[in-house]
Motif scaffolding. Structure first.
Motif, PDB file in Angstrom:
ATOM      1  N   ALA A  89       0.607  -0.934   0.115  1.00  0.00           N
ATOM      2  CA  ALA A  89      -0.045  -0.213   0.360  1.00  0.00           C
ATOM      3  C   ALA A  89       0.902   1.033   0.061  1.00  0.00           C
ATOM      4  O   ALA A  89       0.230   1.838  -0.994  1.00  0.00           O
ATOM      5  CB  ALA A  89      -0.723  -0.163   0.942  1.00  0.00           C
ATOM      6  N   ALA A  90       1.720   1.159   0.638  1.00  0.00           N
ATOM      7  CA  ALA A  90       2.678   2.350   0.479  1.00  0.00           C
ATOM      8  C   ALA A  90       3.320   2.548  -0.468  1.00  0.00           C
ATOM      9  O   ALA A  90       3.373   3.792  -0.927  1.00  0.00           O
ATOM     10  CB  ALA A  90       4.230   2.607   1.377  1.00  0.00           C
ATOM     11  N   ALA A  91       3.572   1.785  -1.345  1.00  0.00           N
ATOM     12  CA  ALA A  91       4.489   1.420  -2.738  1.00  0.00           C
ATOM     13  C   ALA A  91       3.434   2.422  -3.732  1.00  0.00           C
ATOM     14  O   ALA A  91       3.636   3.138  -4.517  1.00  0.00           O
ATOM     15  CB  ALA A  91       4.925   0.316  -3.489  1.00  0.00           C
ATOM     16  N   LYS A  92       1.880   2.188  -3.829  1.00  0.00           N
ATOM     17  CA  LYS A  92       0.278   1.874  -4.610  1.00  0.00           C
ATOM     18  C   LYS A  92       0.809   3.666  -4.264  1.00  0.00           C
ATOM     19  O   LYS A  92       0.743   4.558  -4.798  1.00  0.00           O
ATOM     20  CB  LYS A  92      -0.857   1.024  -3.790  1.00  0.00           C
ATOM     21  N   HIS A  93       0.968   4.131  -2.760  1.00  0.00           N
ATOM     22  CA  HIS A  93       0.380   5.430  -2.500  1.00  0.00           C
ATOM     23  C   HIS A  93       2.042   6.482  -3.541  1.00  0.00           C
ATOM     24  O   HIS A  93       1.065   7.566  -3.702  1.00  0.00           O
ATOM     25  CB  HIS A  93       0.941   5.584  -1.094  1.00  0.00           C
ATOM     26  N   VAL A  94       3.082   6.134  -3.134  1.00  0.00           N
ATOM     27  CA  VAL A  94       4.006   6.820  -3.708  1.00  0.00           C
ATOM     28  C   VAL A  94       3.794   6.767  -5.321  1.00  0.00           C
ATOM     29  O   VAL A  94       4.077   7.878  -5.654  1.00  0.00           O
ATOM     30  CB  VAL A  94       5.444   5.921  -3.298  1.00  0.00           C
ATOM     31  N   SER A  95       3.545   6.093  -5.955  1.00  0.00           N
ATOM     32  CA  SER A  95       2.885   5.808  -7.486  1.00  0.00           C
ATOM     33  C   SER A  95       1.970   6.857  -7.452  1.00  0.00           C
ATOM     34  O   SER A  95       1.783   7.260  -8.796  1.00  0.00           O
ATOM     35  CB  SER A  95       2.561   4.564  -7.779  1.00  0.00           C
ATOM     36  N   GLU A  96       0.891   7.327  -7.137  1.00  0.00           N
ATOM     37  CA  GLU A  96       0.073   7.740  -7.023  1.00  0.00           C
ATOM     38  C   GLU A  96       0.074   9.962  -6.608  1.00  0.00           C
ATOM     39  O   GLU A  96      -0.406  10.171  -6.824  1.00  0.00           O
ATOM     40  CB  GLU A  96      -1.030   7.194  -6.048  1.00  0.00           C
ATOM     41  N   ASN A  97       1.502   9.490  -6.387  1.00  0.00           N
ATOM     42  CA  ASN A  97       1.600  10.982  -6.127  1.00  0.00           C
ATOM     43  C   ASN A  97       3.057  11.431  -6.843  1.00  0.00           C
ATOM     44  O   ASN A  97       3.516  11.539  -6.133  1.00  0.00           O
ATOM     45  CB  ASN A  97       1.837  11.308  -4.556  1.00  0.00           C
ATOM     46  N   PRO A  98       2.916  11.530  -7.821  1.00  0.00           N
ATOM     47  CA  PRO A  98       4.270  11.149  -8.252  1.00  0.00           C
ATOM     48  C   PRO A  98       4.496  12.710  -8.492  1.00  0.00           C
ATOM     49  O   PRO A  98       5.918  13.108  -8.550  1.00  0.00           O
ATOM     50  CB  PRO A  98       3.456  11.574 -10.361  1.00  0.00           C
ATOM     51  N   ASP A  99       3.350  13.892  -8.641  1.00  0.00           N
ATOM     52  CA  ASP A  99       4.057  15.062  -7.995  1.00  0.00           C
ATOM     53  C   ASP A  99       4.808  15.314  -6.558  1.00  0.00           C
ATOM     54  O   ASP A  99       5.874  16.312  -6.491  1.00  0.00           O
ATOM     55  CB  ASP A  99       2.638  16.565  -8.054  1.00  0.00           C
ATOM     56  N   ARG A 100       4.773  15.024  -6.052  1.00  0.00           N
ATOM     57  CA  ARG A 100       5.353  14.931  -4.870  1.00  0.00           C
ATOM     58  C   ARG A 100       6.418  13.669  -4.743  1.00  0.00           C
ATOM     59  O   ARG A 100       6.833  13.554  -5.397  1.00  0.00           O
ATOM     60  CB  ARG A 100       5.055  15.090  -3.823  1.00  0.00           C
ATOM     61  N   ASN A 101       7.249  14.215  -3.556  1.00  0.00           N
ATOM     62  CA  ASN A 101       9.243  13.955  -3.505  1.00  0.00           C
ATOM     63  C   ASN A 101       9.068  12.824  -2.799  1.00  0.00           C
ATOM     64  O   ASN A 101      10.056  12.576  -1.627  1.00  0.00           O
ATOM     65  CB  ASN A 101      10.481  14.205  -3.649  1.00  0.00           C
ATOM     66  N   LEU A 102       7.982  11.559  -3.237  1.00  0.00           N
ATOM     67  CA  LEU A 102       7.901  10.141  -1.818  1.00  0.00           C
ATOM     68  C   LEU A 102       8.946   9.221  -2.156  1.00  0.00           C
ATOM     69  O   LEU A 102       9.297   8.808  -3.082  1.00  0.00           O
ATOM     70  CB  LEU A 102       6.696   9.960  -1.629  1.00  0.00           C
ATOM     71  N   ALA A 103       9.003   8.553  -1.257  1.00  0.00           N
ATOM     72  CA  ALA A 103       9.473   7.440  -1.294  1.00  0.00           C
ATOM     73  C   ALA A 103       8.754   6.296  -0.669  1.00  0.00           C
ATOM     74  O   ALA A 103       8.337   6.366   0.308  1.00  0.00           O
ATOM     75  CB  ALA A 103      11.093   7.070  -1.005  1.00  0.00           C
ATOM     76  N   ALA A 104       9.053   4.963  -0.897  1.00  0.00           N
ATOM     77  CA  ALA A 104       8.426   3.031  -0.146  1.00  0.00           C
ATOM     78  C   ALA A 104       9.500   2.309   0.199  1.00  0.00           C
ATOM     79  O   ALA A 104      10.428   2.127  -0.621  1.00  0.00           O
ATOM     80  CB  ALA A 104       7.364   3.216  -0.235  1.00  0.00           C
ATOM     81  N   VAL A 105       9.349   1.629   1.737  1.00  0.00           N
ATOM     82  CA  VAL A 105      10.348   0.768   1.603  1.00  0.00           C
ATOM     83  C   VAL A 105       9.281  -0.159   0.879  1.00  0.00           C
ATOM     84  O   VAL A 105       8.271  -0.518   1.322  1.00  0.00           O
ATOM     85  CB  VAL A 105      11.091   0.777   2.926  1.00  0.00           C
ATOM     86  N   ALA A 106       9.428  -1.352   0.037  1.00  0.00           N
ATOM     87  CA  ALA A 106       8.478  -1.875  -0.561  1.00  0.00           C
ATOM     88  C   ALA A 106       9.858  -3.604  -1.158  1.00  0.00           C
ATOM     89  O   ALA A 106      11.043  -3.159  -0.676  1.00  0.00           O
ATOM     90  CB  ALA A 106       7.497  -1.685  -0.963  1.00  0.00           C
ATOM     91  N   ASN A 107       8.707  -4.317  -1.518  1.00  0.00           N
ATOM     92  CA  ASN A 107      10.409  -5.456  -2.391  1.00  0.00           C
ATOM     93  C   ASN A 107       9.776  -5.629  -3.740  1.00  0.00           C
ATOM     94  O   ASN A 107       9.198  -4.416  -4.019  1.00  0.00           O
ATOM     95  CB  ASN A 107       8.449  -6.941  -1.916  1.00  0.00           C
ATOM     96  N   THR A 108      10.263  -5.646  -4.578  1.00  0.00           N
ATOM     97  CA  THR A 108      10.424  -5.783  -5.780  1.00  0.00           C
ATOM     98  C   THR A 108       9.382  -6.290  -6.838  1.00  0.00           C
ATOM     99  O   THR A 108       9.271  -5.813  -7.897  1.00  0.00           O
ATOM    100  CB  THR A 108      11.171  -6.632  -6.800  1.00  0.00           C
ATOM    101  N   PHE A 109       8.308  -6.780  -6.470  1.00  0.00           N
ATOM    102  CA  PHE A 109       7.333  -7.003  -6.876  1.00  0.00           C
ATOM    103  C   PHE A 109       6.148  -5.723  -6.780  1.00  0.00           C
ATOM    104  O   PHE A 109       5.624  -4.946  -7.945  1.00  0.00           O
ATOM    105  CB  PHE A 109       6.357  -8.170  -6.434  1.00  0.00           C
ATOM    106  N   ALA A 110       6.057  -5.005  -5.447  1.00  0.00           N
ATOM    107  CA  ALA A 110       5.680  -3.561  -5.426  1.00  0.00           C
ATOM    108  C   ALA A 110       6.237  -3.072  -6.601  1.00  0.00           C
ATOM    109  O   ALA A 110       5.859  -1.825  -6.801  1.00  0.00           O
ATOM    110  CB  ALA A 110       5.858  -3.176  -4.183  1.00  0.00           C
TER     111      ALA A 110
END
Lengths: 282, 282
Positions: free
Chosen positions: B131-152
Motif C-alpha cells: 500500500a505504501a508503494a501504491k501511495h507513492v505511485s499515485e503522488n508523482p508530483d511529490r517527492n515520496l519514497a517507499a520501502v517495499a519489495n521488487t514485486f511492488a
C-alpha cells in the motif's frame, strides 16, 4: 522505574504494561529490538514485549533476541484476551459513519460484526489500531470510527459504541517482562495463573533424537512442558534452538538437577527464570 | 488453476505465489482465514499463506486453521529471504525526498540504513509495504519514497534507488501451499532444498512426558525433526497441539509405521503430507 514497551502509544502492549506496572514510567519503542536494546544498555529497568499472537510485532523476533542476549531474563508472563471495540468521536453521528479505520488484522478479526452491521461503510487499513484511533480523534468534523482497544479510547477521548466485536472469543496475546536483573516481580491486584520456567536449549548438533534426549531429562522427573517452539538459526541449514516452558514452581533441587544433567549431555541451556504468569484484562 | 494468497496485491506472499505458480490465476485474500475458507469451499484449488516470520499476518493463525480444518493438507513449503528496497516514482528528485512510507516492521527492519542515509526525512507508517508503494505511485508530483519489495516496484512502476536496505541478512519468511486435494506439486525452475513431512499431533491429556513419548516414536527410527511448535487450544488451560516437521522423503514403511504407532498410543495425528521445500528469490 522505567519500563520500555512495544509502541506506539495505546498499543496492546501498552495496555498490558499499564496493568503490570501501573505506577511506573512507560516508554514506547518502535520495535521489539529497541525494547531489548533499552534493557541491554540500562536506559530502562525492564521491558514488556509480545511473546505470542500479537498483531503489532513479529513475535518470533522476541525468541530470536532472547537467544542473542543471554544476559536478558524473563521476570513475568501475562496473558490478555484480545478485545476489539468500535469507537467514535463524541460528536460523531453514529448513523452516518462513513469510514472505519484499523490495523488490517484487527479489521479481519472483526470481519463478521463489521460485515453484518456496517457492510456499506468503507473499511480503511491503518498502520496500527492506536494510530487509527488517533486519526479518528483528530477529525471530529467527519463521521469516522476506529476498531481499537479501551486504552486507545481513553487516551484519545473516543466513545466506545460497540464492545467486543472480535469474531473469536479464545484469541489472546501473551507478553513477557524482560530484565537484566532478577527483580522479584509480583503484583497483588492481578490474577495469578501459576508459575513456569523459561529455557532456551541449543543442541550440540543436528542429530536425530536430540530433542527427544532433552525431553527425557524432564519426563522422568515428571516436569510438564506447556510450550515448546523451535527456531532456525540460518536459512535452510539444520541449526536450531528451542524455547521451552516448564510448568510449576522450581523449589526443589530436582528441577535444578535437570539443568545440570542437560549440561553434562553437552546441551547448551540458557535458564531464563522461574516466574509468575498473570491474567490481564482486555 | 486458481490460487488464493494473503494479500494485498504486491504483498510478500504474492511475491512467493508468483514464483510458485507463474502461470496460474492469483487471487488476493484479506486475511489468512479467508485463504483457508477459499480452499475449503472449493472456490480456489490451492492457497499460499505464511508459516513463519511474516510481517503481513499473525502466522500462528496458520497453525490454528490447519488444526481446525483437518481436510486441508500441505502441498509444498517455500523459503524466501526478506529483502527491502527503497523505491520512488521515476519523476522523483531523489535529493528532495520528503517522506518515506512503509509498514512499521519494514521501516524497523531497515532502521540502520534509513537512519544513516535519510535521518531528517519523515518516516510514515503505512498498513502494508504494498500500500505504501501504491501511495507513492499515485503522488508523482511529490517527492515520496517507499520501502517495499521488487514485486511492488514492478506493479506500480516505481524505480528502485537502493537495494537490500534491511539490517539483517538472515531474516526470511516461510510460506506453505495448502490444498484439499493431493496435487503432486513440483517446480522445475525453483531450487529444491529437500523433502519434509508436516504433522499435527494432539496429546490425549496434558500429562508429564506426553510429548517425550511422541518423540520416542520418531527418535528410535532415526527420523529427524526440523521444526516443533506447540499451540494452546484455550487460554490458561492445559490443552495443546503440536506442529512437527520431520526431515526427508517418506519412502519406506518405517515412517508410516511411526504414524500407526502414535495412533495405538491414543495420540491424534493429522498427517499434512510429505512435500518439497523450495528456495525462492527475494
Amino acid at each position: 522505574m522505567k519500563i520500555a514497551f512495544l509502541g506506539p502509544h495505546a498499543s496492546f502492549t501498552q495496555l498490558a504494561a499499564a496493568q503490570l506496572f501501573p505506577d511506573e514510567e512507560l516508554l514506547p519503542q518502535v520495535n521489539i529490538l529497541d525494547c531489548f536494546i533499552a534493557v541491554e544498555n540500562g536506559s530502562v529497568d525492564m521491558a514488556v514485549v509480545p511473546l505470542e499472537n500479537s498483531i503489532e510485532g513479529t513475535v518470533s523476533m522476541t525468541l530470536d533476541y532472547l537467544y542473542k542476549t543471554p544476559d536478558i531474563k524473563i521476570m513475568a508472563e501475562a496473558v490478555m484476551p484480545i478485545a476489539h471495540h468500535l469507537m467514535v468521536h463524541p460528536h460523531c453521528v453514529v448513523e452516518k459513519i462513513e469510514k472505519i479505520y484499523s490495523h488490517p488484522q484487527a479489521l479481519a478479526q472483526s470481519f463478521h460484526f463489521l460485515d453484518t452491521n456496517y457492510r456499506n461503510v468503507i473499511k480503511q487499513d491503518y498502520s496500527s489500531t492506536a494510530a487509527a484511533a488517533k486519526h479518528v480523534s483528530e477529525n471530529p468534523d467527519r463521521n469516522l470510527a476506529a476498531v481499537a482497544n479501551t486504552f486507545a479510547a481513553n487516551l484519545y477521548n473516543l466513545k466506545i459504541i460497540e464492545r467486543n466485536i472480535q469474531d473469536f472469543e479464545q484469541n489472546h496475546t501473551r507478553f513477557i517482562v524482560i530484565s537484566k536483573q532478577s527483580h522479584d516481580y509480583s503484583h497483588k491486584n492481578l490474577t495469578l495463573l501459576g508459575k513456569k520456567s523459561g529455557l532456551l536449549i541449543t543442541l550440540p548438533e543436528d542429530h536425530a533424537g536430540g530433542l527427544h534426549q532433552v525431553l527425557s531429562v524432564f519426563a522422568w522427573r515428571k516436569m510438564n512442558l506447556s510450550k515448546i517452539e523451535s527456531r532456525t538459526l540460518k536459512t535452510g541449514l539444520g541449526k536450531y534452538f528451542f524455547f521451552i516452558n516448564v510448568v510449576g514452581k522450581w523449589e526443589s533441587t530436582v528441577q535444578y538437577n535437570a539443568l545440570e544433567e542437560l549440561k553434562t549431555l553437552q546441551i547448551k541451556v540458557d535458564f531464563l527464570g522461574n516466574y509468575s504468569e498473570f491474567l490481564l484484562n482486555s
